[in-house]
Enzyme design. Structure first.
Site, PDB file in Angstrom:
ATOM      1  N   GLY A  74      29.313  25.065   2.316  1.00  0.00           N
ATOM      2  CA  GLY A  74      27.870  25.263   2.158  1.00  0.00           C
ATOM      3  C   GLY A  74      27.067  23.984   2.303  1.00  0.00           C
ATOM      4  O   GLY A  74      26.138  23.905   3.101  1.00  0.00           O
TER       5      GLY A  74
ATOM      6  N   MET B 217      27.025  19.427   0.872  1.00  0.00           N
ATOM      7  CA  MET B 217      27.756  18.338   0.241  1.00  0.00           C
ATOM      8  C   MET B 217      26.801  17.355  -0.412  1.00  0.00           C
ATOM      9  O   MET B 217      25.827  16.917   0.195  1.00  0.00           O
ATOM     10  CB  MET B 217      28.626  17.659   1.304  1.00  0.00           C
ATOM     11  CG  MET B 217      29.458  16.512   0.788  1.00  0.00           C
ATOM     12  SD  MET B 217      30.635  17.065  -0.483  1.00  0.00           S
ATOM     13  CE  MET B 217      30.627  15.629  -1.532  1.00  0.00           C
TER      14      MET B 217
ATOM     15  N   GLU C 260      23.356  21.119  -5.063  1.00  0.00           N
ATOM     16  CA  GLU C 260      23.667  19.764  -4.572  1.00  0.00           C
ATOM     17  C   GLU C 260      22.820  18.725  -5.300  1.00  0.00           C
ATOM     18  O   GLU C 260      23.303  17.649  -5.632  1.00  0.00           O
ATOM     19  CB  GLU C 260      23.455  19.667  -3.058  1.00  0.00           C
ATOM     20  CG  GLU C 260      24.205  20.704  -2.231  1.00  0.00           C
ATOM     21  CD  GLU C 260      25.673  20.860  -2.565  1.00  0.00           C
ATOM     22  OE1 GLU C 260      26.309  19.876  -2.997  1.00  0.00           O
ATOM     23  OE2 GLU C 260      26.188  21.987  -2.423  1.00  0.00           O
TER      24      GLU C 260
HETATM   25  N1  TRP Z   1      31.224  19.548  -3.259  1.00  0.00           N
HETATM   26  C1  TRP Z   1      30.621  20.505  -2.391  1.00  0.00           C
HETATM   27  C2  TRP Z   1      29.781  21.442  -3.242  1.00  0.00           C
HETATM   28  O1  TRP Z   1      30.244  22.017  -4.176  1.00  0.00           O
HETATM   29  C3  TRP Z   1      31.527  21.366  -1.616  1.00  0.00           C
HETATM   30  C4  TRP Z   1      32.578  20.765  -0.758  1.00  0.00           C
HETATM   31  C5  TRP Z   1      33.800  20.387  -1.110  1.00  0.00           C
HETATM   32  C6  TRP Z   1      32.552  20.655   0.627  1.00  0.00           C
HETATM   33  N2  TRP Z   1      34.561  20.055  -0.020  1.00  0.00           N
HETATM   34  C7  TRP Z   1      33.809  20.199   1.045  1.00  0.00           C
HETATM   35  C8  TRP Z   1      31.590  20.887   1.556  1.00  0.00           C
HETATM   36  C9  TRP Z   1      34.122  20.048   2.370  1.00  0.00           C
HETATM   37  C10 TRP Z   1      31.901  20.715   2.883  1.00  0.00           C
HETATM   38  C11 TRP Z   1      33.156  20.305   3.296  1.00  0.00           C
HETATM   39  O2  TRP Z   1      28.637  21.591  -3.031  1.00  0.00           O
HETATM   40 ZN    ZN Z   2      29.426  21.665  -5.901  1.00  0.00          ZN
END
Ligand code: TRP
Ligand code: ZN
Length: 909
Positions: A268, A270, A305
């Protein structure tokens, strides 16, 4: 891709890093075919660690040079025991030293979308969880935090915008048409939060002033043609900033906060520090191209985010087993935010219903299948496989239970203590729970913290049984609660969970009764309270109730106060009472769904015809809800929607009935047709009574009106199509052609497609022609066709054939994750009857596409593979055919580590 199987990484094997990297300087000379990355790492050995080799992990890098303090140094590039590529320096200099590493990369060949890659002619990064190692050799783990200074150089004409985390320090022109930008991020951060963007983009900008008076620049960066689709994202960002400051006292800590949209993205969005990178699906919206669901998605993902800036970035995870520390907490926060944005109590309840529905749809089956794992997993092979509904959504429920146990103010005190203790640190789920408990010393949470923390350790959805006895003369009602857990992979035995049970009691007229526990003062007994269950069995005796023969009706687990499977033992009459009178809107909805589910399941189990009608009593009760203008339109739409085929499958599995997806579909479809036919005049009234007022507005009230109008139109088209009446399909077609906005148009298109109306074909064509240049709309066009219900009877199978044909459509590609998901994930996850076929053609298609995807994007393949997680619950012939497809997939010579873990788990005994 490596040979063999990746080893299991265990939570208990955690050791603190022996080296720290307080500062990092990166210089990127960007070129799609060959980018050169120069990193200067300030490194020092931790005072507590013994002298030992320095091991920096890297992946697919071509190494050009290594210098220590400007001198050559002896090093080797090696594979460790688990096959990871490492740069090893046996004898690094003593004290603090600078290690300079130069590597080359080919971003345009990076099809995994992890590390540095190209999309739409620009450069983007994705580093969580372990992508930074594809950019440079590093201690690529979240407990190593550094201050970054980043220099970007690129061709100015092709990449006029150069962005990285933090603040822009300088910019200048270079020879040969190139330019340079230098960025500095003052906040120490783990490598997974690093990001850069170099592309031809434009920004919507907004300057804001915080409560404390600080000034900030907000930017939403998109391609030039998309600027008119950024208003909602910007509004959502501003609302998130205001909310986090007001609700949790957490301010924006950066001068500049940027959101960048990219169309090729695995997930979704980052939360990179100050430079959030988003799947364009969660940024771009205009009334002409986006539906209400898209608007809601943007609001919650932007908030999610943004909230990570504190819960994830300022306080981060010690190791990836702690992922829910940031994800569960941040989902909880974004859900609270969306509730507050919704406004009225009824709109808030609708949010809760939607969240619970999503939890049951995705997390409960996960927790009952081969991928079941605790919110804080104990072991993994590929961490990307653990970005799951369990870590996110169940993790959020765990935080929510803490919130329920200590109350709103107590939770806020706990959050304050958490930041006071851990700001700037990389910590564990234990640290979080401890802070909430310590700030609330008298609470059940503090007194029984170890018991509560079983929620982090034990996989599987608890089963909770509630039974009651009524002492008619004494006016005493005793509730008996019993809980147990089923075995899950690696966890044969479960201990009781500690859970809050919110409840009320109603009399036969639906009036709320006072809840006075035996031994309590009768004065001021509340009509709702929270019981705490902390053992396998407990009894609660309520007294002082009006004596008489009719036992009160319990309303248990209001607001879904704990993520359990509740067996409340109520009969249909009691549920009808709750559907009519429960003051808790969630329970009203729940009672209606339970009634529907019970009747549908009885029809699935029975050998007779699938088309046995729903009982008149239930249909009347639903009609009453539909007609009740005192209920919000959004609530009515939810209450009138049948439980999904996936939910029915899960319920059948829970009772041990082998699953025939075709039968479930036939039963559910005939019920849908019955509701369409028998309530036809109510549907027409609901449709006419909820026209859009004025222009498009994405608020909860207007969205609810549209949801009900769209559901009504779908039911009207369904019934009309069966009767051969052209009027409603004609009106729907008209709406596809000249609806005022996408919610209206797409609602009408869905109504035609779901009804298998003759006009569905022409409407789909027309719609495609209108929106051929809008990628996100074309995704919807594919998704709708892939999720369309299979016709019953002679036309059965046509939806699947259609999907297979659409794989060859010129607009279709597996390379873009959104497009691949729109067609293939919708078929395999959201359309059981089209996917699970007696001739196994669905499984064959799955196997083919899985192999194709795995060859270039293993993370996406691993997610796609999970469509087969629950093959064991299938009846024959599906079960054997699914097993064979899984075995064939696992037997291929080239299987990525990510995919291997999923297939092995699915096939394990
Ligand atoms: N940390 C991001 C969220 O929860 C999600 C995420 C983890 C992500 N690994 C990723 C997004 C790899 C893109 C690709 O919003
Ligand atoms: Zn997250």
């Amino acid at each position: 891709m490596r040979e063999g199987t990746a080893p299991l990484i265990r939570r208990e094997a955690y050791t603190p890093p022996a080296y720290r990297i307080p500062a990092v300087e990166l210089v990127f000379d960007l070129d799609p075919a060959r980018t050169v990355v120069l990193s200067r790492l300030s490194i020092e050995r931790d005072a507590a660690a013994a002298a030992q080799p320095l091991r920096l992990v890297g992946e697919g890098l071509s190494l050009a040079r290594v210098l220590a303090n400007g001198q050559s140094v002896s090093f080797r590039v090696d594979k460790d025991e688990s096959g990871r590529e490492e740069l090893v320096i046996e004898q690094p200099p003593e004290g603090r030293f600078v290690l300079e590493i130069k590597v080359g990369l080919a971003p345009e060949k990076n099809t995994e979308l992890l590390g540095l890659y190209t999309s739409g002619g620009g450069f983007f990064t994705q580093c969580e969880a372990e992508g930074f190692r594809r950019i440079s050799y590093f201690l690529d783990r979240p407990d190593v935090m550094s201050v970054y200074t980043v220099t970007l150089r690129a061709d100015k004409a092709r990449y006029p915008v150069l962005l990285a985390n933090g603040n822009l320090q300088s910019q200048r022109e270079l020879d040969g048409g190139r330019h340079e930008a230098v960025w500095h991020d003052p906040h120490p951060k783990p490598s997974y939060l690093f990001a850069l963007v170099a592309a031809d983009l434009v920004a919507r900008e907004q300057r804001i002033r915080s409560r404390a008076g600080s000034e900030h620049l907000l930017q939403v960066w998109v391609r030039a043609g998309d600027l008119d689709k950024t208003e909602h994202a910007m509004r959502s960002l501003m609302a998130s900033i205001v909310w986090d400051e007001a609700r949790f006292g957490l301010p924006l800590d950066l001068e500049r906060f940027m959101i960048v949209a990219v169309s090729d993205f695995n997930m979704g969005a980052m939360e990179n520090k100050g430079l959030n990178i988003f799947n364009s699906k969660f940024v771009l919206a205009s009334p002409a191209t986006a539906t209400d669901i898209d608007y809601d998605g943007i609001e919650s993902v932007v908030a999610h985010e943004y909230f990570h800036n504190w819960t994830g970035n300022r306080v981060t995870c010690r190791d990836w087993f702690q992922l829910s520390l940031k994800e569960g907490l941040t989902v909880f926060r974004d859900q609270q935010f969306s509730m507050d944005m919704a406004g009225s109590p009824s709109a808030r309840a609708v949010r809760r219903i939607e969240d619970v529905r999503a939890l049951r749809q995705a997390q409960f089956p996960e927790d009952a299948g081969p991928m079941a794992h605790p919110v804080r997993p104990d072991a993994y092979q590929a961490i990307d496989n653990f970005y799951t509904a369990t870590v996110y959504e169940k993790g959020a429920e765990v935080v929510r239970m803490m919130h329920t146990l200590v109350g709103e103010a107590g939770f806020r005190a706990g959050m304050d203590l958490y930041f006071q203790r851990h700001d700037g640190q990389a910590v564990t789920c234990d640290d979080f729970a401890q802070a909430i408990a310590d700030a609330n010393p008298g609470s059940v949470l503090a007194k029984q913290l170890d018991t509560f923390k079983r929620w982090y350790a034990q996989a599987g959805t608890p089963r909770l049984e509630a039974r009651s006895t009524w002492e008619a003369e004494a006016g005493a009602w005793t509730l008996t609660l019993r809980q147990h857990g089923l075995p899950s992979p690696g966890q044969p035995e479960k201990q009781p969970w500690l859970l809050p049970l919110r409840l009320g009691l109603l009399d036969a007229a639906g009036q709320a009764l006072p809840l006075q526990l035996d031994g309590e003062d009768p004065a001021g007994a509340p009509t709702e309270r929270v019981l705490v269950l902390d053992d396998a069995e407990a009894h609660f005796r309520f007294v002082g109730l009006p004596a008489g023969p009719a036992a009160p009706v319990p309303s248990l687990l209001r607001g879904f106060s704990a993520p359990v499977l509740l067996d409340d033992g109520l009969d249909a009459a009691q549920r009808l009472l709750l559907l009519r009178h429960d003051p808790d809107a969630f329970k009203r909805w729940e009672a209606g769904q339970q009634l529907l589910q019970a009747e549908l399941m009885a029809r699935v189990r029975a050998d007779g015809p699938a088309a046995t009608p729903l009982s008149a009593g239930l249909v009347q009760a639903l009609a009453a809800v539909l007609r009740d203008a005192g209920l919000s339109p959004a609530f009515r739409a939810l209450a009138l929607s049948l439980p999904s085929e996936g939910l029915l499958a899960d319920a059948l599995a829970a009772e041990g009935t082998p699953l025939d997806p075709q039968r479930v579909h036939a039963v559910r479809e005939s019920a849908r047709q019955q509701l369409a036919a028998e309530l036809a005049s109510d549907w027409a009234e609901a449709f006419e009574a909820h026209p859009d007022r004025g222009g498009y507005r994405p608020d909860a009230e207007s969205m609810g009106r549209r949801a009900l109008a769209n559901l009504a139109l779908a039911m009207l088209c369904l019934d009309a199509t069966r009767r051969g009446d052209p009027v409603w399909p004609g009106r729907a077609y008209q709406r596809v052609k000249d609806g005022k906005h996408m919610s209206e148009r797409f609602g009408a298109l869905s109504a035609l497609v779901h009804a298998q109306a003759e006009l569905a074909g022409p409407a789909l064509e027309r719609f495609h022609a209108l929106f051929r240049d809008e990628a996100l709309v074309i995704d919807k066009w594919f998704a709708l066709q892939a999720a369309a219900p299979e016709p019953l009877g002679a036309q059965a199978g046509s939806v699947f054939q259609r999907v297979r044909a659409l794989c060859l459509h010129p607009d279709f590609t597996l390379k873009n994750p959104n497009r691949a998901r729109s067609l293939l994930f919708n078929l395999t996850v959201h359309n059981p009857a089209a996917f699970h076929r007696a001739d196994a053609a669905g499984y064959v298609l799955w196997g083919e596409k899985l192999a194709e995807i795995d060859a270039f994007n293993p993370k996406l393949a691993a997610r796609f593979a999970r469509a087969m997680d629950r093959w064991r619950i299938l009846a024959e012939p599906y079960r054997s055919a699914a097993l064979e497809a899984l075995q064939r997939a696992a037997a291929r010579s080239e299987v990525s580590d990510d995919l291997r873990e999923i297939l092995d788990r699915a096939l394990a005994d």
